[in-house]
Each structure stands twice: as structure tokens, then as C-alpha cells.
Design an enzyme around this catalytic site. Sequence first.
Site, PDB file in Angstrom:
ATOM      1  N   ASP A   1       1.407   4.753   2.333  1.00  0.00           N
ATOM      2  CA  ASP A   1       1.009   5.352   3.615  1.00  0.00           C
ATOM      3  C   ASP A   1       1.360   6.835   3.630  1.00  0.00           C
ATOM      4  OD1 ASP A   1       0.524   2.658   5.184  1.00  0.00           O
ATOM      5  OD2 ASP A   1       2.467   2.437   4.202  1.00  0.00           O
TER       6      ASP A   1
ATOM      7  N   ASP B   1      -3.204   4.253   2.915  1.00  0.00           N
ATOM      8  CA  ASP B   1      -3.498   4.580   4.311  1.00  0.00           C
ATOM      9  C   ASP B   1      -3.296   6.073   4.503  1.00  0.00           C
ATOM     10  OD1 ASP B   1      -4.254   2.182   5.410  1.00  0.00           O
ATOM     11  OD2 ASP B   1      -2.286   1.702   6.236  1.00  0.00           O
TER      12      ASP B   1
ATOM     13  N   ASP C   1       0.853  -1.186   0.000  1.00  0.00           N
ATOM     14  CA  ASP C   1       0.000   0.000   0.000  1.00  0.00           C
ATOM     15  C   ASP C   1       0.889   1.237   0.000  1.00  0.00           C
ATOM     16  OD1 ASP C   1       1.063   0.321   2.527  1.00  0.00           O
ATOM     17  OD2 ASP C   1      -0.850   0.335   3.582  1.00  0.00           O
TER      18      ASP C   1
HETATM   19  P1  TTP Z   1       2.150  -1.150   6.574  1.00  0.00           P
HETATM   20  O1  TTP Z   1       1.668  -0.251   5.490  1.00  0.00           O
HETATM   21  O2  TTP Z   1       1.281  -2.318   6.899  1.00  0.00           O
HETATM   22  O3  TTP Z   1       3.597  -1.727   6.295  1.00  0.00           O
HETATM   23  P2  TTP Z   1       4.804  -1.178   5.445  1.00  0.00           P
HETATM   24  O4  TTP Z   1       4.483   0.128   4.815  1.00  0.00           O
HETATM   25  O5  TTP Z   1       5.989  -1.248   6.314  1.00  0.00           O
HETATM   26  O6  TTP Z   1       4.973  -2.307   4.360  1.00  0.00           O
HETATM   27  P3  TTP Z   1       4.229  -2.432   2.946  1.00  0.00           P
HETATM   28  O7  TTP Z   1       5.242  -2.023   1.954  1.00  0.00           O
HETATM   29  O8  TTP Z   1       3.866  -3.867   2.826  1.00  0.00           O
HETATM   30  O9  TTP Z   1       3.021  -1.550   2.964  1.00  0.00           O
HETATM   31  O10 TTP Z   1       2.337  -0.342   7.904  1.00  0.00           O
HETATM   32  C1  TTP Z   1       3.131   0.830   7.978  1.00  0.00           C
HETATM   33  C2  TTP Z   1       3.386   1.165   9.397  1.00  0.00           C
HETATM   34  O11 TTP Z   1       2.214   1.628  10.011  1.00  0.00           O
HETATM   35  C3  TTP Z   1       3.840  -0.055  10.187  1.00  0.00           C
HETATM   36  O12 TTP Z   1       4.954   0.290  10.958  1.00  0.00           O
HETATM   37  C4  TTP Z   1       2.737  -0.335  11.091  1.00  0.00           C
HETATM   38  C5  TTP Z   1       2.163   1.042  11.267  1.00  0.00           C
HETATM   39  N1  TTP Z   1       0.835   1.121  11.855  1.00  0.00           N
HETATM   40  C6  TTP Z   1      -0.263   0.375  11.443  1.00  0.00           C
HETATM   41  O13 TTP Z   1      -0.192  -0.400  10.487  1.00  0.00           O
HETATM   42  N2  TTP Z   1      -1.435   0.497  12.108  1.00  0.00           N
HETATM   43  C7  TTP Z   1      -1.580   1.367  13.138  1.00  0.00           C
HETATM   44  O14 TTP Z   1      -2.681   1.485  13.710  1.00  0.00           O
HETATM   45  C8  TTP Z   1      -0.428   2.151  13.530  1.00  0.00           C
HETATM   46  C9  TTP Z   1      -0.502   3.127  14.655  1.00  0.00           C
HETATM   47  C10 TTP Z   1       0.725   1.992  12.861  1.00  0.00           C
HETATM   48 MN    MN Z   2       2.692   0.418   3.719  1.00  0.00          MN
HETATM   49 MN    MN Z   3      -0.295   0.763   5.571  1.00  0.00          MN
END
Ligand code: TTP
Ligand code: MN
Ligand code: MN
Length: 334
Positions: A206, A258, A204
Site C-alpha cells: 500500500d 494499492d 499487497d
Molecule cells: P490492507 O492492505 O487490506 O491490509 P494490511 O496492509 O493491513 O494487511 P496486508 O498485509 O494483508 O495487506 O489494508 C490496509 C489499510 O487500508 C487497512 O487499514 C484498511 C485500509 N483501507 C482500505 O482497505 N480501504 C479503504 O477504502 C480505506 C479508506 C482504507
Molecule cells: Mn496491505
Molecule cells: Mn491494501
Amino acid sequence: QINEAEVVAFSVPSYACQRRIALDHHNTVLADALSLLAENAELSDEDGRGVAFRRAAAVLKALPRQVTSMAQLKGLPCLGGHSLRVIKDVLDNGASDEVESTKRSERYKALKVLTGIFGVGAKTAARWISEGIHTLQQLQASGHTLNRAQQAGLEHYDDLNQPVTKAEADAIGEIVEKAVVSVLPGAQVTLTGGFRRGKLAGHDVDFLITHPEEGREEGLMPKVVSWLVKQGFLLYQKTTRNSYLESKDDPQSAVRVDLVVSPVSQFAFALLGWTGSKLFERELRRWAGYEKAMSLSSHALYDNNQGRYLRAASEEEIFAHLGLEYIPPSERNA
Ligand code: TTP
Ligand code: MN
Ligand code: MN
Ligand code: MN
């Protein structure tokens, strides 16, 4: 004597948040093996086992050289009996039987397929598997009622399981930036998650949104969301995060996004909390609690001994409060 002289054991600090772990490291084969077992445990709703394998993998990722013998691992933290057996199997035979049979197992494959649907977690997938549902076709034929998230997840299954590239992330970043400044001039958008750690692909994208004047960010999320809906970018959205954006390149594709809004007073905590990796975040909170009697969240840091919140305007200040050496995002890839 010769053997003793040849074996130089590695040394690694106990908590992953005390280590610098870049994306590239020297033990990919071993770390991948342990990560697969971690993933399988997480997909099986066994988070404790999952964390144990993740911690073991993160120790191997931190080593300065490739591991070639079990003797080098003497005294390293976080390597339990199970992880050591897997490592030995890989060192002796080039691969681990357990890892290879897990990869081939019907259950693992079905868990991957079903949890690949946005909105389907380990518990739901396990329930479906117990009913003999292993594929998307079987799920659709089963007549199960899916919630809105799952319906959208199924509809865009292929898109949402396709890794997002850095180029796509940047393109989506421009859209989000445009949306945010349109509804609140002066607001700022920061890329977080894996892309901030330097990853070239992710599941995703973020983003963290704030405004330099405290309070101005209030009510921002619904405005951003309706701007995106009006422009035709949003396919599905759920409260404050986990939206899908449809990127307007050709051909159109759906991408998970996100979005998080933070007041500027909490920005450093949100930035640290959303940059990851997940294990790095978990280890930071464990360090804070066990070693410093502090509670860290993506909103604040509370010092239990002093009985007060510790303010921070940057990630550097948070590491300093925690008594940790600053680790830059590109070295938080635990
Ligand atoms: P992710 O998007 O799940 O993981 P990522 O970006 O490291 O990997 P990917 O490339 O697969 O997307 O999560 C990003 C960060 O956000 C991770 O450290 C966890 C954090 N996080 C949540 O996922 N949920 C929450 O409620 C909070 C506070 C943080
Ligand atoms: Mn991510
Ligand atoms: Mn995420
Ligand atoms: Mn929260």
C-alpha cells in the site's frame, strides 16, 4: 484462598485504539483460533460475527502474559460467550473443536480458494459454492463469465496468493517512487498498510502519494498509471487503487498494489486511515463517533458538537483531537 491470591485478572481498555498491540504478543494460539473464526465469518458474509471475533482476538493480543486460566479473563471487554467457549476449549484441550472442524470443512476450503481470486468476494464465492463449484478447475469448467478483474485474478492466481515480502515491497516502492517523481517532481511516496506497521509479509503493498503544495497532486493518478503502463509494469488496474504491478525481478511475478493519492491537507488522515490494521481503523471510527461525537474518515475529522472540521498536519494531532494517547504504527496491530 491460595487460588484467589494466584489469580490476577488482567485489565484492558474497551477500544482497540486505546491499546498498544505489537506484532509479537503472548497469546498467539488463542488469537489465531479466534482469527480463524473471524475469517470464516467474513468469508461467509457475516461481518458482525467477524468483528466480534476480531475484537476478542485483539483483547488477547493486548495481554501482558500468556493466558493460562479462564479466571484471568474476568472483567475483560469484548469477550462474548462464543469467544469464551473457544478459549476454554483451547485451554482445556489444546485446540478448539470448532476451529479444527472449520479448517477441515469443504465450505471453508472452497471459500478460501474462490475468494483467493482477485475480484471475487464472499457473495460471489457463496453463489458458486451453491452450484457445486469448489475449485478453480470446477470454476473454469463451469463456463461462468468472469469480469476483467476476475480474469486477471485467475490468470495470476498463484502469484497473487503468494505473500509479498518486505524486500519485494521495497523494490516496488522504488518503481512507484520513480513513476511518481517522473510525472510530478517533488511528489512524495509513503509506504502504508501492514508494512508500515512492521509486518514482514503482506497480501499487497500500500502506498500513499502526495505533494507538499496543495492542488499539485490533482490528476496525478492517471499520469502515474500511464507511466507504469508505458514502462510495462502494470498488468491490470482499476480506478484509484488495486493495481497489479509486475515487478521486474527474475523471475517476474505479479503483486497487488494499492495506490492512493491525497492532497497534503488530508495527508495525515489518509496516512492514519491506510496504515491499519482494519480493526484498529474500525475502532478509531467507533471511538470517534460514540465517545467524541466526531466522524473520522481517511479524508477528514468532523466535530459534530462544534459543527466544524478539525485540521491536522500529523497523525499525532489526530490522536490528540480524539483525546487518545498516540499509538505508533508498530503498535496498531490489533
Ligand atoms: P490492507 O492492505 O487490506 O491490509 P494490511 O496492509 O493491513 O494487511 P496486508 O498485509 O494483508 O495487506 O489494508 C490496509 C489499510 O487500508 C487497512 O487499514 C484498511 C485500509 N483501507 C482500505 O482497505 N480501504 C479503504 O477504502 C480505506 C479508506 C482504507
Ligand atoms: Mn496491505
Ligand atoms: Mn491494501
Ligand atoms: Mn474516500
